[in-house]
Design a protein around this motif. Sequence first.
Motif, short mmCIF file in Angstrom:
data_model
loop_
_atom_site.label_atom_id
_atom_site.label_comp_id
_atom_site.label_asym_id
_atom_site.label_seq_id
_atom_site.Cartn_x
_atom_site.Cartn_y
_atom_site.Cartn_z
N GLY A 23 0.76 -1.24 0.00
CA GLY A 23 0.00 0.00 0.00
C GLY A 23 0.79 1.28 0.00
N PRO A 25 2.09 4.77 -1.11
CA PRO A 25 1.39 5.74 -1.96
C PRO A 25 2.09 6.07 -3.26
CG PRO A 25 2.40 6.83 -0.06
CD PRO A 25 2.53 5.36 0.17
N ASN A 28 1.34 3.77 -8.36
CA ASN A 28 0.07 4.25 -8.90
C ASN A 28 -1.01 3.17 -8.80
OD1 ASN A 28 -0.21 2.71 -11.45
ND2 ASN A 28 1.65 3.81 -12.05
N GLU A 29 -2.26 3.61 -8.88
CA GLU A 29 -3.39 2.73 -8.63
C GLU A 29 -3.48 1.59 -9.65
OE1 GLU A 29 -6.29 1.04 -6.55
OE2 GLU A 29 -5.12 2.80 -5.93
N ASP A 30 -3.17 1.85 -10.91
CA ASP A 30 -3.23 0.80 -11.93
C ASP A 30 -2.24 -0.32 -11.63
OD1 ASP A 30 -5.22 2.08 -13.29
OD2 ASP A 30 -3.89 3.01 -14.78
N ARG A 32 -0.91 -0.98 -8.68
CA ARG A 32 -1.32 -1.62 -7.43
C ARG A 32 -2.39 -2.68 -7.70
NH1 ARG A 32 -0.81 1.30 -2.94
NH2 ARG A 32 -1.32 3.22 -4.06
N ARG A 33 -3.37 -2.30 -8.53
CA ARG A 33 -4.47 -3.22 -8.84
C ARG A 33 -3.96 -4.43 -9.64
NH1 ARG A 33 -7.43 0.11 -11.32
NH2 ARG A 33 -8.48 0.92 -9.46
N HIS A 91 -8.04 -7.09 2.74
CA HIS A 91 -6.78 -6.38 2.56
C HIS A 91 -5.64 -7.05 3.33
CE1 HIS A 91 -9.56 -3.42 1.00
NE2 HIS A 91 -8.53 -2.74 0.52
N SER A 314 -1.43 3.52 4.75
CA SER A 314 -0.83 3.68 3.41
C SER A 314 -0.48 5.12 3.11
CB SER A 314 -1.81 3.15 2.35
OG SER A 314 -2.17 1.81 2.59
N LEU A 316 -2.45 7.49 2.62
CA LEU A 316 -3.42 8.10 1.72
C LEU A 316 -4.37 9.02 2.49
CD1 LEU A 316 -4.30 4.93 -0.42
CD2 LEU A 316 -2.75 6.81 -1.02
#
Length: 342
Positions: A23, A25, A28-30, A32-33, A91, A314, A316
């Motif tokens: 997690g 920061p 990037n989200e892509d 991470r997914r 998670h 994380s 965030l």
Amino acid sequence: MNLKQLSQMLQLSQTTVSRALNGYPEVNEDTRRRVADAAKRHGYRPNPSARRLATGKTGMIGYVMPTGATVDIDPHFVEFLSGLGDFARSHELDLVLSPTAADEEETTYRRIVANKQVDAVYVSSPCPADKRLTLLDQLHIPYIVHGRSEGLDFAYPFLDIDNEGAFHEAARLLIQLGHNRIALVNGEDWKTFAIHRERGVRKALNAGGLALPDHRLISNAMTDENGYRATRRLFEQDDKPTAIICSSLFMTLGVMRALRDLNLAVPADVSVIAHDDVFPWLKPENFSVPLTTTRSSIRAAGARVAERLVARLSELEDGARGEVWPVDLVVRGSIAGAPPGA
């Protein structure tokens, strides 16, 4: 599959994969997914000891739970824990319960923080000027409060529902129906949620030129038996209430039982509004008379507390943001106009 194999398959560095799974920061989200999906698909599980060494994190959320002969396990707590646990599990976080005597909570908090047993904690059932929050602020461990305190000289992160607004609307509806003798069967008066609920009822009554006298306010632990006893007390008075607002479905079980024993009909003789935390095994529409309720999901609140703790771990989320959820008023068959002559 180990970390090296997973990173080779994804054509990413082991550092990037590790940071995505934990997690960080800067990932990037892509990415991470993509990493999370691949890990799940191929059954990859980080080694807990290795993860702790690499990140300094335990992967655990803590809760200090008072125990002892004077402490009851509240069904509200169990439902909240279910929501929190569902999110934490998804998670790959574990929940650690640290039982403690009610007068040793501070020592327990200091111990779990000093021993680095958990990454974050959550606090429930806060009271005004809650010493636990002052301590956690000094210990510098991430935390979230489920509920609110008052009278502190610092801000803190919390999730709460609009208890004052909900009970104000409940009382206002009863006033609109012509009730002028409204009783409140509340939770323990040293807890902030109960203070806010009483405040909401009083504001609505005051706006209508009415009052909440001491004999129509009963505060206690929210159990079936306490609801029964409270209702019997209310109807020992000369100016008996024509409506009752109750802080819990569990108390309302006792309220309805007492009214039945007193040969009083709902809503013909007495209107009833209850607070409903949305329990799958106790539904207001299944009471002998479907209950009008102020409604908010405590399971959803548990999931949201876990989500915010994950965000804080994380990086965030930071700071001391408060979050207050609105409460629905669901009208069913347990309310009607005040009885003639009341």
